[in-house]
Design a protein around this motif. Structure first.
Motif, PDB file in Angstrom:
ATOM      1  N   LEU A 233     -15.401  -9.904   0.827  1.00 30.45           N
ATOM      2  CA  LEU A 233     -15.206  -9.702   1.649  1.00 30.45           C
ATOM      3  C   LEU A 233     -14.053  -8.901   2.170  1.00 30.45           C
ATOM      4  CD1 LEU A 233     -15.204 -13.555   2.059  1.00 30.45           C
ATOM      5  CD2 LEU A 233     -16.352 -12.059   3.400  1.00 30.45           C
ATOM      6  N   ALA A 234     -13.268  -7.906   1.613  1.00 28.54           N
ATOM      7  CA  ALA A 234     -13.096  -7.086   2.240  1.00 28.54           C
ATOM      8  C   ALA A 234     -13.234  -6.509   2.985  1.00 28.54           C
ATOM      9  CB  ALA A 234     -12.759  -5.635   0.647  1.00 28.54           C
ATOM     10  N   ASN A 235     -12.541  -5.414   3.315  1.00 29.64           N
ATOM     11  CA  ASN A 235     -11.957  -3.918   3.981  1.00 29.64           C
ATOM     12  C   ASN A 235     -12.353  -4.269   5.927  1.00 29.64           C
ATOM     13  OD1 ASN A 235     -11.409  -2.253   2.478  1.00 29.64           O
ATOM     14  ND2 ASN A 235     -13.727  -2.309   1.153  1.00 29.64           N
ATOM     15  N   GLY A 236     -12.898  -3.359   6.968  1.00 32.00           N
ATOM     16  CA  GLY A 236     -13.041  -3.591   7.880  1.00 32.00           C
ATOM     17  C   GLY A 236     -11.568  -4.655   8.282  1.00 32.00           C
ATOM     18  N   THR A 237     -12.046  -5.731   9.192  1.00 29.38           N
ATOM     19  CA  THR A 237     -10.736  -6.216   9.743  1.00 29.38           C
ATOM     20  C   THR A 237     -10.008  -7.171   9.078  1.00 29.38           C
ATOM     21  OG1 THR A 237     -12.155  -8.182  10.234  1.00 29.38           O
ATOM     22  CG2 THR A 237     -11.836  -6.646  11.940  1.00 29.38           C
ATOM     23  N   SER A 238     -11.319  -7.499   7.108  1.00 29.49           N
ATOM     24  CA  SER A 238     -10.329  -7.797   6.051  1.00 29.49           C
ATOM     25  C   SER A 238      -9.067  -7.531   5.866  1.00 29.49           C
ATOM     26  CB  SER A 238     -11.553  -8.555   5.202  1.00 29.49           C
ATOM     27  OG  SER A 238     -10.277  -9.475   4.571  1.00 29.49           O
ATOM     28  N   ASN A 239      -8.567  -7.587   4.028  1.00 31.03           N
ATOM     29  CA  ASN A 239      -7.698  -6.208   3.717  1.00 31.03           C
ATOM     30  C   ASN A 239      -8.383  -5.434   2.527  1.00 31.03           C
ATOM     31  OD1 ASN A 239      -6.679 -10.044   3.435  1.00 31.03           O
ATOM     32  ND2 ASN A 239      -5.881  -8.585   4.781  1.00 31.03           N
ATOM     33  N   PRO A 240      -8.057  -4.447   2.374  1.00 32.83           N
ATOM     34  CA  PRO A 240      -8.738  -3.427   1.334  1.00 32.83           C
ATOM     35  C   PRO A 240      -8.904  -4.623  -0.074  1.00 32.83           C
ATOM     36  CG  PRO A 240      -6.492  -2.502   2.609  1.00 32.83           C
ATOM     37  CD  PRO A 240      -6.030  -3.837   2.976  1.00 32.83           C
ATOM     38  N   SER A 241      -9.720  -3.294  -0.282  1.00 33.15           N
ATOM     39  CA  SER A 241     -10.573  -4.012  -1.233  1.00 33.15           C
ATOM     40  C   SER A 241     -10.197  -4.325  -3.161  1.00 33.15           C
ATOM     41  CB  SER A 241     -11.539  -3.331  -2.111  1.00 33.15           C
ATOM     42  OG  SER A 241     -12.292  -3.468  -3.470  1.00 33.15           O
ATOM     43  N   THR A 242      -9.635  -4.960  -3.333  1.00 32.54           N
ATOM     44  CA  THR A 242      -8.785  -5.224  -5.056  1.00 32.54           C
ATOM     45  C   THR A 242      -9.595  -4.447  -6.047  1.00 32.54           C
ATOM     46  OG1 THR A 242      -8.771  -7.920  -4.138  1.00 32.54           O
ATOM     47  CG2 THR A 242      -7.786  -7.048  -6.932  1.00 32.54           C
ATOM     48  N   GLU A 243     -10.720  -4.314  -5.936  1.00 33.62           N
ATOM     49  CA  GLU A 243     -11.104  -3.575  -7.226  1.00 33.62           C
ATOM     50  C   GLU A 243     -11.012  -2.024  -7.351  1.00 33.62           C
ATOM     51  OE1 GLU A 243     -14.727  -6.558  -6.223  1.00 33.62           O
ATOM     52  OE2 GLU A 243     -12.678  -6.103  -5.164  1.00 33.62           O
ATOM     53  N   ALA A 244     -11.077  -1.742  -5.876  1.00 26.36           N
ATOM     54  CA  ALA A 244     -10.360  -0.723  -5.296  1.00 26.36           C
ATOM     55  C   ALA A 244      -9.218   0.131  -6.150  1.00 26.36           C
ATOM     56  CB  ALA A 244     -10.707   0.185  -3.527  1.00 26.36           C
ATOM     57  N   MET A 245      -8.287  -0.655  -5.734  1.00 18.81           N
ATOM     58  CA  MET A 245      -7.089  -0.258  -6.027  1.00 18.81           C
ATOM     59  C   MET A 245      -6.843  -0.714  -7.004  1.00 18.81           C
ATOM     60  SD  MET A 245      -4.130   0.163  -3.763  1.00 18.81           S
ATOM     61  CE  MET A 245      -2.334   0.061  -4.081  1.00 18.81           C
ATOM     62  N   VAL A 246      -7.643  -1.773  -7.726  1.00 17.34           N
ATOM     63  CA  VAL A 246      -6.763  -1.487  -9.721  1.00 17.34           C
ATOM     64  C   VAL A 246      -7.387  -0.251 -10.496  1.00 17.34           C
ATOM     65  CG1 VAL A 246      -7.694  -2.903 -11.384  1.00 17.34           C
ATOM     66  CG2 VAL A 246      -7.127  -4.437  -9.519  1.00 17.34           C
ATOM     67  N   ALA A 247      -9.106  -0.346 -10.055  1.00 21.52           N
ATOM     68  CA  ALA A 247      -9.466   1.259 -10.359  1.00 21.52           C
ATOM     69  C   ALA A 247      -8.413   2.650  -9.909  1.00 21.52           C
ATOM     70  CB  ALA A 247     -10.636   1.389  -9.814  1.00 21.52           C
ATOM     71  N   THR A 248      -8.387   2.653  -9.104  1.00 20.91           N
ATOM     72  CA  THR A 248      -7.455   3.474  -8.649  1.00 20.91           C
ATOM     73  C   THR A 248      -6.025   4.017  -9.867  1.00 20.91           C
ATOM     74  OG1 THR A 248      -8.146   4.021  -6.056  1.00 20.91           O
ATOM     75  CG2 THR A 248      -6.321   4.821  -6.545  1.00 20.91           C
ATOM     76  N   LEU A 249      -5.605   3.278  -9.844  1.00 17.62           N
ATOM     77  CA  LEU A 249      -4.025   2.824 -10.389  1.00 17.62           C
ATOM     78  C   LEU A 249      -4.658   2.898 -11.494  1.00 17.62           C
ATOM     79  CD1 LEU A 249      -2.352   1.012  -7.876  1.00 17.62           C
ATOM     80  CD2 LEU A 249      -2.017   3.395  -8.286  1.00 17.62           C
ATOM     81  N   LYS A 250      -5.433   2.245 -12.889  1.00 17.72           N
ATOM     82  CA  LYS A 250      -5.916   2.705 -13.459  1.00 17.72           C
ATOM     83  C   LYS A 250      -5.452   3.945 -14.716  1.00 17.72           C
ATOM     84  CE  LYS A 250      -9.430   0.954 -16.792  1.00 17.72           C
ATOM     85  NZ  LYS A 250      -8.544  -0.107 -17.339  1.00 17.72           N
ATOM     86  N   GLY A 251      -4.740   4.080 -15.775  1.00 16.73           N
ATOM     87  CA  GLY A 251      -3.972   4.260 -16.315  1.00 16.73           C
ATOM     88  C   GLY A 251      -2.494   5.153 -16.219  1.00 16.73           C
ATOM     89  N   THR A 252      -2.366   4.893 -14.580  1.00 15.45           N
ATOM     90  CA  THR A 252      -1.058   5.702 -14.016  1.00 15.45           C
ATOM     91  C   THR A 252       0.083   5.009 -14.801  1.00 15.45           C
ATOM     92  OG1 THR A 252      -1.366   4.722 -11.603  1.00 15.45           O
ATOM     93  CG2 THR A 252      -2.415   6.087 -11.958  1.00 15.45           C
ATOM     94  N   GLU A 253       1.337   5.114 -14.038  1.00 14.34           N
ATOM     95  CA  GLU A 253       2.688   3.855 -14.299  1.00 14.34           C
ATOM     96  C   GLU A 253       2.428   3.050 -13.130  1.00 14.34           C
ATOM     97  OE1 GLU A 253       6.552   6.342 -12.992  1.00 14.34           O
ATOM     98  OE2 GLU A 253       4.707   7.663 -11.297  1.00 14.34           O
ATOM     99  N   ARG A 254       1.797   2.568 -12.550  1.00 12.88           N
ATOM    100  CA  ARG A 254       1.397   1.858 -11.655  1.00 12.88           C
ATOM    101  C   ARG A 254      -0.303   1.065 -11.871  1.00 12.88           C
ATOM    102  NH1 ARG A 254       4.678   0.819  -7.134  1.00 12.88           N
ATOM    103  NH2 ARG A 254       4.368  -0.871  -8.102  1.00 12.88           N
TER     104      ARG A 254
END
Length: 467
Positions: A233-254
């Motif tokens: 139930l992410a994206n479009g008129t909803s909020n950005p995807s949790t999984e995408a954010m978590v994967a993007t930041l994996k291994g970084t300082e954030r």
């Protein structure tokens, strides 16, 4: 910089934004154990339009939903959205009702209360901030983000400083219409981190397709927490995807520290729920689309649905783009209010009336109230000619609007004698008298009856802030 914290909106804003707030409590319970184990900063699960929708469409007690979720997720902070002096309704309530609602929300399981005002008038947040803190809740005061000649970074930083002084435990940038572009977000977050001592939380949507980039730039700028929704139930008129954010930041300082496997397990459950909502015609695939026009018209995604609904009722769907073009003109005439409940409905409805009837030939009661100051101080200069056309020589309210409201709880308690079983029932009635009374009758006399969901019924009140 330390890890980025995540608030997941799957239990509130995600289905409010895409499926008219129709997710049932029974849809949530099977996923509670896994959600509770993930390690979110919080789960947004209550407030906004859920309160009304529970009673009106799902034949559920919103208070019972909250208690159930708390019992099933004891390790995760539960968060709600609260409309300042409007509470969860669509008008201002007396301070005694605001106090009792804050008290009962926290008693029943809410940990974090995100409080906003449609006009960013701090006076409309005073009571809610005071009482949330008094009863032991975390007060997250929100700035309703918008774009206009009077809204800039300095405006929002100054407003945030005011809210921090008023007692906010954290500040939320509430970008309900996905107007906060990535680089502007970076600058705003940087400025807030330099001037504000409490955590900063970002809430955006993906209506225009920029939400993921805005969240990422916020993370780069040092934001403490961001809102995301599990992918079904992410994206479009909803909020950005949790999984995408978590994967993007994996291994970084954030790095969020969240486990993608657990998120995938939770998402698998909600995929079934989303499929059912689609099959029932409640979740329209159109809400999954990206519409960059949102940046031109500055209209939240749900408000677009409401405009279409109003035009359908008048057999005037062909005038949709005329209405979209009229929205910014009405907003300018009204002093540039952010488009969020209830101002989004007020401005949108007036734009429809202007297109169908002629400019300001018919002025809604709510437009008159907004121009009269009943909702608080408008951010910019009002078109005085339009104000005169709307309210004549009526005096404009300049004090805190709630100062003009006598205590209301005794009246509501008296009116509900004989059918309100608890103080929570009294509060439900105070916010939605007709809806609550009908719900109580069904609950107390025919508990086996479930309300039918009407996918065609789109009420303007459910076109909330998409917050």
């Amino acid at each position: 910089m330390s890890k980025l914290y995540i608030t997941d909106t799957i239990l509130r804003d995600a289905h409010q934004s895409q499926a008219a707030t129709r997710m049932k409590t029974e849809d949530m319970i099977p996923a509670c154990k896994i959600l509770d184990s993930i390690g979110y900063w919080s789960l947004e699960c209550w407030g906004g339009a859920t309160f009304d929708a529970c009673m009106r469409f799902l034949n559920e007690d919103p208070w019972e939903r909250l208690r159930t979720l708390k019992a099933n997720m004891p390790n995760t902070k539960l968060q709600m959205l609260f409309r300042g002096q409007n509470i969860l309704g669509y008008k201002h309530y007396a301070d005694d009702v605001v106090e009792e609602f804050c008290k009962k929300s926290i008693e029943n399981g809410i940990d974090i209360v995100r409080i906003f005002d449609a006009l960013n008038d701090p006076r409309n947040l005073e009571s809610a901030i005071k009482f949330v803190k008094e009863y032991g809740g975390h007060c997250e005061a929100a700035i309703s983000y918008t774009v206009s000649p009077v809204h800039n970074i300095d405006y929002f930083v100054k407003l945030s400083e005011t809210l921090e002084k008023m007692g906010a435990d954290s500040i939320c940038i509430k970008d309900m219409a996905n107007l906060l572009l990535p680089y502007d977000c970076y600058q705003l977050v940087k400025k807030l981190k330099e001037n504000i001592g409490v955590p900063i939380h970002l809430h955006t949507h993906n209506t225009a397709g920029t939400g993921d980039m805005t969240n990422l730039m916020a993370a780069q700028a040092g934001i403490d927490i961001v809102d995301c929704a599990l992918s079904p139930l992410a994206n479009g008129t909803s909020n950005p995807s949790t999984e995408a954010m978590v994967a993007t930041l994996k291994g970084t300082e954030r790095d969020t520290g969240l486990d993608l496997n657990k998120l995938s397990e939770a998402a698998a459950h909600f995929r079934k729920v989303a499929d059912r909502l689609k099959a029932e015609g409640i979740l329209d695939p159109k809400v999954l689309n990206v519409d960059p026009n949102a940046l031109l018209y500055q209209v939240p995604g749900g408000m677009l649905s409401n405009l279409i609904s109003q035009l359908k009722q008048q057999n005037a769907e062909d005038r949709y783009y005329e209405v979209l073009a009229e929205v910014p003109r009405v907003r300018k005439d009204f002093g540039y209010p952010p488009l969020v409940t209830p101002t989004s409905q007020i401005v949108g409805t007036q734009a429809v009336l202007n297109v169908l009837m002629g400019r300001y030939k018919m002025v809604s009661k709510e437009s008159k109230g907004l121009l009269r100051g009943e909702y608080g101080k408008l951010p910019g200069e009002v078109n005085e000619e339009v104000r005169r056309m709307a309210i004549g020589d009526d005096e404009v309210i300049t004090c805190r609007p709630a100062d003009l409201i006598e205590p209301e709880l005794p009246k509501y308690r008296e009116e509900t004698k004989g059918f309100a079983k608890t103080e929570e029932d009294v509060l439900s009635y105070a916010l939605f008298p007709q809806v609550a009374k009908k719900f109580f009758d069904t609950r107390d006399n025919k508990p086996e009856v479930r309300a039918e969901t009407d996918s065609e019924e789109i009420r303007e009140i459910f076109v909330e802030d998409l917050s």
